[in-house]
Design a protein around this motif. Structure first.
Motif: not given
Length: 203
Positions: A103, A106, A110, A122, A125, A148, A160-161, A164
């Protein structure tokens, strides 16, 4: 942790815990907790470390009000740097800190403005937290994992919204309630409350 009494029977136990590897320390949490209760030393009110029992030390004094606010909502906890630290320490005792680490990664992701860095971050992660059999794989469903993966082809700050959000919900519904009921958090709130009563009695 130091012993203040000559010949204290807990001294060798303290040294033994300090010599353990990190995983051993995590598993020895309960033992250290019992030791802390046994010793009842004021100096033990300082943080023992990421694998020990959380207590209110100097870094907590300025945010005592925050400690009580953490129980108001999960958002309040995540808004507090001390709260995130305390929650992360708790998650380590449950071997699920990867959820919060993902979390946080992410949130940092952003803020990335460079498209080149966005793509490399990206992928990093995804490989660490999202892909199947990842070293620190988070608990998300197959559909979210595949969505994703597809998002990586044209990485944006929102790729990743979904993952996450799923991880956040899992922490809020599962780990967060246990954190509030944990001995560590209960001790912290008691320390805050007792300090407040002490201040009022001296005014």
């Amino acid at each position: 942790m130091s012993c203040w009494m000559p010949g204290c029977p807990a001294l060798s136990m303290c040294r033994g815990l300090a010599a353990l590897p990190i995983t051993g320390l995590e598993r020895a949490k309960d033992l250290k907790t019992r030791l802390g209760i046994l010793l009842h030393k004021p100096e033990l009110a300082h943080g023992i470390g990421t694998s020990g029992k959380l207590q209110l030390g100097s870094r907590w004094r300025d945010s005592s009000r925050e400690v009580l606010e953490w129980r108001e909502s999960f958002d309040q906890l995540l808004k507090s740097k001390s709260g995130v630290t305390a929650f992360h320490t708790f998650l380590k005792t449950e071997f699920s800190e990867e959820n919060l680490d993902f979390w946080l990664a992410c949130e940092d992701f952003k803020k990335t403005r460079s498209k080149t860095k966005l793509a490399s971050k990206a992928n990093r992660i995804f490989e660490e937290f999202v892909q199947s059999e990842a070293p620190r794989e988070v608990n998300i469903d197959h559909e979210t994992r595949e969505l994703t993966r597809k998002n990586l082809s044209g990485a944006t700050s929102a790729c990743f919204n979904e993952a996450q959000a799923k991880t956040r919900t899992l922490m809020e519904k599962d780990s967060y309630p246990r954190f509030l009921k944990s001995a560590s958090y209960q001790d912290m709130t008691k320390q805050v409350t007792s300090r407040g009563l002490s201040k009022r009695s001296h005014t």
